[in-house]
Design a protein around this motif. Structure first.
Motif, PDB file in Angstrom:
ATOM      1  N   MET A 322       0.830  -1.200   0.000  1.00  0.00           N
ATOM      2  CA  MET A 322       0.000   0.000   0.000  1.00  0.00           C
ATOM      3  C   MET A 322       0.870   1.258   0.000  1.00  0.00           C
ATOM      4  SD  MET A 322      -2.729   1.320   2.908  1.00  0.00           S
ATOM      5  CE  MET A 322      -1.464   1.277   4.195  1.00  0.00           C
ATOM      6  N   SER A 323       1.876   1.296   0.861  1.00  0.00           N
ATOM      7  CA  SER A 323       2.739   2.477   0.950  1.00  0.00           C
ATOM      8  C   SER A 323       3.532   2.689  -0.332  1.00  0.00           C
ATOM      9  CB  SER A 323       3.694   2.331   2.135  1.00  0.00           C
ATOM     10  OG  SER A 323       2.982   2.163   3.335  1.00  0.00           O
ATOM     11  N   ALA A 324       4.033   1.585  -0.934  1.00  0.00           N
ATOM     12  CA  ALA A 324       4.795   1.699  -2.179  1.00  0.00           C
ATOM     13  C   ALA A 324       3.916   2.227  -3.303  1.00  0.00           C
ATOM     14  CB  ALA A 324       5.386   0.344  -2.550  1.00  0.00           C
ATOM     15  N   THR A 325       2.664   1.804  -3.325  1.00  0.00           N
ATOM     16  CA  THR A 325       1.733   2.285  -4.355  1.00  0.00           C
ATOM     17  C   THR A 325       1.511   3.792  -4.211  1.00  0.00           C
ATOM     18  OG1 THR A 325       0.623   0.146  -4.483  1.00  0.00           O
ATOM     19  CG2 THR A 325      -0.622   2.068  -5.237  1.00  0.00           C
ATOM     20  N   PHE A 326       1.338   4.242  -2.984  1.00  0.00           N
ATOM     21  CA  PHE A 326       1.171   5.685  -2.744  1.00  0.00           C
ATOM     22  C   PHE A 326       2.424   6.448  -3.147  1.00  0.00           C
ATOM     23  CE2 PHE A 326       2.022   9.254   0.118  1.00  0.00           C
ATOM     24  CZ  PHE A 326       0.921  10.072  -0.155  1.00  0.00           C
ATOM     25  N   MET A 327       3.590   5.962  -2.740  1.00  0.00           N
ATOM     26  CA  MET A 327       4.843   6.659  -3.018  1.00  0.00           C
ATOM     27  C   MET A 327       5.124   6.738  -4.518  1.00  0.00           C
ATOM     28  SD  MET A 327       6.297   7.613  -0.126  1.00  0.00           S
ATOM     29  CE  MET A 327       6.377   7.208   1.621  1.00  0.00           C
ATOM     30  N   GLU A 328       4.961   5.613  -5.226  1.00  0.00           N
ATOM     31  CA  GLU A 328       5.310   5.580  -6.647  1.00  0.00           C
ATOM     32  C   GLU A 328       4.378   6.466  -7.484  1.00  0.00           C
ATOM     33  OE1 GLU A 328       5.679   1.604  -8.134  1.00  0.00           O
ATOM     34  OE2 GLU A 328       6.964   0.969  -6.463  1.00  0.00           O
ATOM     35  N   ASN A 329       3.133   6.561  -7.085  1.00  0.00           N
ATOM     36  CA  ASN A 329       2.191   7.374  -7.851  1.00  0.00           C
ATOM     37  C   ASN A 329       2.255   8.858  -7.503  1.00  0.00           C
ATOM     38  OD1 ASN A 329       0.033   5.652  -9.567  1.00  0.00           O
ATOM     39  ND2 ASN A 329       0.697   4.448  -7.794  1.00  0.00           N
ATOM     40  N   ASN A 330       2.931   9.198  -6.407  1.00  0.00           N
ATOM     41  CA  ASN A 330       3.043  10.600  -6.001  1.00  0.00           C
ATOM     42  C   ASN A 330       4.497  11.025  -5.843  1.00  0.00           C
ATOM     43  OD1 ASN A 330       0.076  11.427  -5.335  1.00  0.00           O
ATOM     44  ND2 ASN A 330       0.340   9.469  -4.274  1.00  0.00           N
ATOM     45  N   GLN A 331       5.389  10.316  -6.535  1.00  0.00           N
ATOM     46  CA  GLN A 331       6.822  10.544  -6.342  1.00  0.00           C
ATOM     47  C   GLN A 331       7.244  11.958  -6.705  1.00  0.00           C
ATOM     48  OE1 GLN A 331       9.315   7.324  -7.551  1.00  0.00           O
ATOM     49  NE2 GLN A 331      11.056   8.642  -7.974  1.00  0.00           N
ATOM     50  N   LEU A 332       6.752  12.486  -7.809  1.00  0.00           N
ATOM     51  CA  LEU A 332       7.156  13.831  -8.228  1.00  0.00           C
ATOM     52  C   LEU A 332       6.720  14.890  -7.228  1.00  0.00           C
ATOM     53  CD1 LEU A 332       6.500  13.727 -12.090  1.00  0.00           C
ATOM     54  CD2 LEU A 332       8.694  13.629 -10.889  1.00  0.00           C
ATOM     55  N   VAL A 333       5.501  14.770  -6.733  1.00  0.00           N
ATOM     56  CA  VAL A 333       5.000  15.744  -5.754  1.00  0.00           C
ATOM     57  C   VAL A 333       5.841  15.686  -4.485  1.00  0.00           C
ATOM     58  CG1 VAL A 333       3.009  16.426  -4.365  1.00  0.00           C
ATOM     59  CG2 VAL A 333       2.667  15.558  -6.681  1.00  0.00           C
ATOM     60  N   ILE A 334       6.162  14.477  -4.031  1.00  0.00           N
ATOM     61  CA  ILE A 334       6.957  14.314  -2.811  1.00  0.00           C
ATOM     62  C   ILE A 334       8.366  14.859  -3.015  1.00  0.00           C
ATOM     63  CG2 ILE A 334       7.940  12.622  -1.216  1.00  0.00           C
ATOM     64  CD1 ILE A 334       5.473  10.865  -1.804  1.00  0.00           C
ATOM     65  N   GLN A 335       8.947  14.584  -4.179  1.00  0.00           N
ATOM     66  CA  GLN A 335      10.295  15.092  -4.468  1.00  0.00           C
ATOM     67  C   GLN A 335      10.316  16.612  -4.461  1.00  0.00           C
ATOM     68  OE1 GLN A 335      11.424  13.317  -8.176  1.00  0.00           O
ATOM     69  NE2 GLN A 335      12.124  11.424  -7.254  1.00  0.00           N
ATOM     70  N   ASN A 336       9.325  17.226  -5.055  1.00  0.00           N
ATOM     71  CA  ASN A 336       9.279  18.696  -5.089  1.00  0.00           C
ATOM     72  C   ASN A 336       9.094  19.283  -3.697  1.00  0.00           C
ATOM     73  OD1 ASN A 336       9.570  18.735  -7.883  1.00  0.00           O
ATOM     74  ND2 ASN A 336       7.360  18.669  -8.247  1.00  0.00           N
ATOM     75  N   ALA A 337       8.356  18.576  -2.853  1.00  0.00           N
ATOM     76  CA  ALA A 337       8.079  19.095  -1.521  1.00  0.00           C
ATOM     77  C   ALA A 337       9.252  18.906  -0.562  1.00  0.00           C
ATOM     78  CB  ALA A 337       6.832  18.409  -0.947  1.00  0.00           C
ATOM     79  N   LEU A 338       9.943  17.769  -0.673  1.00  0.00           N
ATOM     80  CA  LEU A 338      10.973  17.435   0.304  1.00  0.00           C
ATOM     81  C   LEU A 338      12.393  17.494  -0.243  1.00  0.00           C
ATOM     82  CD1 LEU A 338       9.305  14.309   1.988  1.00  0.00           C
ATOM     83  CD2 LEU A 338       9.242  16.678   2.767  1.00  0.00           C
ATOM     84  N   GLY A 339      12.550  17.508  -1.573  1.00  0.00           N
ATOM     85  CA  GLY A 339      13.872  17.396  -2.165  1.00  0.00           C
ATOM     86  C   GLY A 339      14.840  18.467  -1.719  1.00  0.00           C
ATOM     87  N   GLY A 340      14.406  19.739  -1.720  1.00  0.00           N
ATOM     88  CA  GLY A 340      15.288  20.839  -1.351  1.00  0.00           C
ATOM     89  C   GLY A 340      15.742  20.752   0.088  1.00  0.00           C
ATOM     90  N   ILE A 341      14.818  20.460   0.985  1.00  0.00           N
ATOM     91  CA  ILE A 341      15.160  20.361   2.405  1.00  0.00           C
ATOM     92  C   ILE A 341      16.104  19.195   2.647  1.00  0.00           C
ATOM     93  CG2 ILE A 341      14.218  19.971   4.712  1.00  0.00           C
ATOM     94  CD1 ILE A 341      11.625  21.272   3.762  1.00  0.00           C
ATOM     95  N   ALA A 342      15.811  18.053   2.030  1.00  0.00           N
ATOM     96  CA  ALA A 342      16.633  16.860   2.254  1.00  0.00           C
ATOM     97  C   ALA A 342      18.057  17.050   1.747  1.00  0.00           C
ATOM     98  CB  ALA A 342      15.992  15.655   1.571  1.00  0.00           C
ATOM     99  N   LYS A 343      18.221  17.722   0.610  1.00  0.00           N
ATOM    100  CA  LYS A 343      19.563  17.926   0.064  1.00  0.00           C
ATOM    101  C   LYS A 343      20.349  18.947   0.892  1.00  0.00           C
ATOM    102  CE  LYS A 343      18.529  16.695  -4.737  1.00  0.00           C
ATOM    103  NZ  LYS A 343      18.431  17.159  -6.131  1.00  0.00           N
ATOM    104  N   ALA A 344      19.651  19.994   1.371  1.00  0.00           N
ATOM    105  CA  ALA A 344      20.331  21.016   2.162  1.00  0.00           C
ATOM    106  C   ALA A 344      20.648  20.519   3.569  1.00  0.00           C
ATOM    107  CB  ALA A 344      19.472  22.272   2.227  1.00  0.00           C
ATOM    108  N   HIS A 345      19.756  19.745   4.146  1.00  0.00           N
ATOM    109  CA  HIS A 345      19.926  19.232   5.512  1.00  0.00           C
ATOM    110  C   HIS A 345      19.600  17.743   5.528  1.00  0.00           C
ATOM    111  CE1 HIS A 345      20.101  23.460   6.728  1.00  0.00           C
ATOM    112  NE2 HIS A 345      18.973  23.651   6.065  1.00  0.00           N
ATOM    113  N   PRO A 346      20.536  16.892   5.111  1.00  0.00           N
ATOM    114  CA  PRO A 346      20.246  15.457   4.968  1.00  0.00           C
ATOM    115  C   PRO A 346      19.719  14.801   6.234  1.00  0.00           C
ATOM    116  CG  PRO A 346      22.339  16.005   3.927  1.00  0.00           C
ATOM    117  CD  PRO A 346      21.916  17.226   4.684  1.00  0.00           C
TER     118      PRO A 346
END
Length: 449
Positions: A322-346
């Motif tokens: 269930m979680s993998a299905t949610f993640m794979e179908n919303n990967q771009l949205v999640i990347q845009n939301a968290l990508g900057g923070i995660a790269k700046a502060h791993p």
């Protein structure tokens, strides 16, 4: 739409966690039904690799248990603790840590809890202190254990040769140091027990002000007899661990085929996947235990570890799919939301892993869901390895069996769940252990990787 889907995901996880047992898995399938039928989400990849790892490793551990090998290990651990009873707050969790590290499951702590409790009473040490950190030790040991599904899952996700060894080199010492810090944090936790007289919760407690008398407690491990072949089972299990470690350290020893399409067992470059090695080695070790000890195959499914494995398989299958299905179908949205923070502060990604671990009650399931997201966000392998201990948060909600067992064993009532649910005995040592393990993990990853 993503917020509605996230709400459904969290609702199914919370409802499943309340059901306990296989509840997490079956509620995960309700979530899958809603995602596929209502939202038309494309099903993600089911966690077959993690499920096969759990099946293989726990089957081998169950064979060792049926042969009496686990009882033999617990006896050796008990002797060590009883030789140094005044150090039980440190020695108890250290022994549990290495037992869980060896066996690849936190459930080995059940056999040690009564021993730790008795020794604590013998030395008039508040049982909450060693019991709480010993339970945490049984969990934190799994992130780095060569026989744990979470370690194998992360190695498979990272995918490069030697990943399993890198994980062990960083995670084992980091988690051990974190566990020692957790033990130090409980040295003065709660009120001390009275120096003499009946203890809280005992029958015959004297009225306030009455003259107490010393209470004798058991002071030595009782000599025991073990099943024929118990030691042999331990040696075979140890040999399997050594084989897995060697395969991860020296991949050139393994067969190699021409490059081609990746399969469930072989990488695209023609090398064997680490999960394949673990499955073959551990189940072969199971066969060796049955062949070289007088253990009946029919006894293995009756062991406690085998029952726990069946529950884990259903839970991991439903909730991770269930979680993998949610993640794979919303990967771009999640990347845009968290990508900057995660790269700046791993390090902030450890918060995501920790929260998911609280909800999913499984290190392997959390690893399978969270770590691919970390790769998608651009976090390098050393960072993900350093963050790995954060998946050990299944003790936050006090419903995990190991926590409940410690609470039930402590007749003094010192190990308990507080009025506000989260202010229980395991919060302080758990948070200290995980935070220190992550911090040490980052330092070791910077030096070693």
């Amino acid at each position: 739409m993503i917020w509605i889907q996230l709400a459904i995901l969290l609702t199914m996880i919370l409802l499943g966690a309340r059901m306990k047992g296989i509840g997490l898995g079956v509620m995960g399938m309700i979530g899958m039904l809603i995602f596929v039928v209502v939202f038309h989400l494309r099903p993600g990849e089911p966690p077959l690799d993690v499920m096969m790892i759990i099946l293989s490793i726990v089957t081998t551990a169950a064979c060792m248990q049926a042969a009496g090998g686990l009882d033999y290990l617990v006896y050796l651990a008990e002797k060590l603790i009883r030789r140094n009873p005044s150090r039980v707050v440190f020695l108890g969790p250290i022994v549990v840590f290495f037992l869980a590290l060896f066996a690849g499951t936190s459930h080995v702590v059940y056999s040690m809890l009564p021993i730790i409790y008795e020794v604590s009473l013998e030395k008039r040490i508040r049982p909450e202190r060693p019991l709480s950190i010993s339970v945490i030790a049984s969990h934190i040991a799994l992130t780095g254990s060569p026989m744990a599904a979470a370690t194998a899952a992360l190695a498979a996700i990272l995918g490069y040769p030697g990943a399993a060894v890198d994980i062990m080199r960083v995670a084992i010492p980091a988690c051990f140091i974190g566990m020692l810090a957790g033990a130090a944090s409980v040295l003065r936790m709660g009120r001390d027990l009275p120096a003499v007289g009946p203890l809280p919760g005992e029958a015959g407690a004297l009225p306030e002000g009455a003259a107490p008398a010393a209470v004798a407690m058991p002071a030595a491990a009782v000599a025991r007899t073990f099943k024929p072949g118990a030691k042999t089972a331990v040696y075979i299990f140890g040999a399997a661990i050594l084989a897995v470690v060697l395969a991860g350290s020296l991949p050139w020893l393994l067969p190699h085929w021409p490059a081609g399409k990746a399969t469930f067992s072989v990488n695209a470059d023609g090398t064997l996947k680490m999960v394949t090695v673990i499955e073959i080695v551990t189940l072969a070790a199971s066969a060796a235990i049955l062949a070289f000890t007088p253990t009946r195959a029919a006894d293995v499914p009756r062991t406690g570890l085998f029952t726990s494995m069946a529950i884990a398989l259903v839970s991991v299958f439903g909730v991770v799919w269930m979680s993998a299905t949610f993640m794979e179908n919303n990967q771009l949205v999640i990347q845009n939301a968290l990508g900057g923070i995660a790269k700046a502060h791993p390090w902030t990604f450890s918060i995501v892993a920790f929260i998911m671990g609280v909800l999913m009650f499984s290190q392997a399931a959390t690893t399978k869901v969270v770590m691919p997201l970390g790769l998608a966000l651009g976090l390098p392998a050393p960072v993900l390895i350093a963050i790995f201990p954060a998946v050990n948060s299944d003790w936050v909600l006090p419903g995990y069996p190991t926590l409940l067992a410690a609470i039930q064993i402590d007749k003094t009532g010192s190990t308990r769940i507080g009025k506000w649910l989260l202010n229980h005995s395991f919060i302080r040592p758990g948070i200290v252990t995980v935070v220190v393990a992550i911090a040490v993990g980052f330092a070791l990853a910077k030096v070693l990787l």
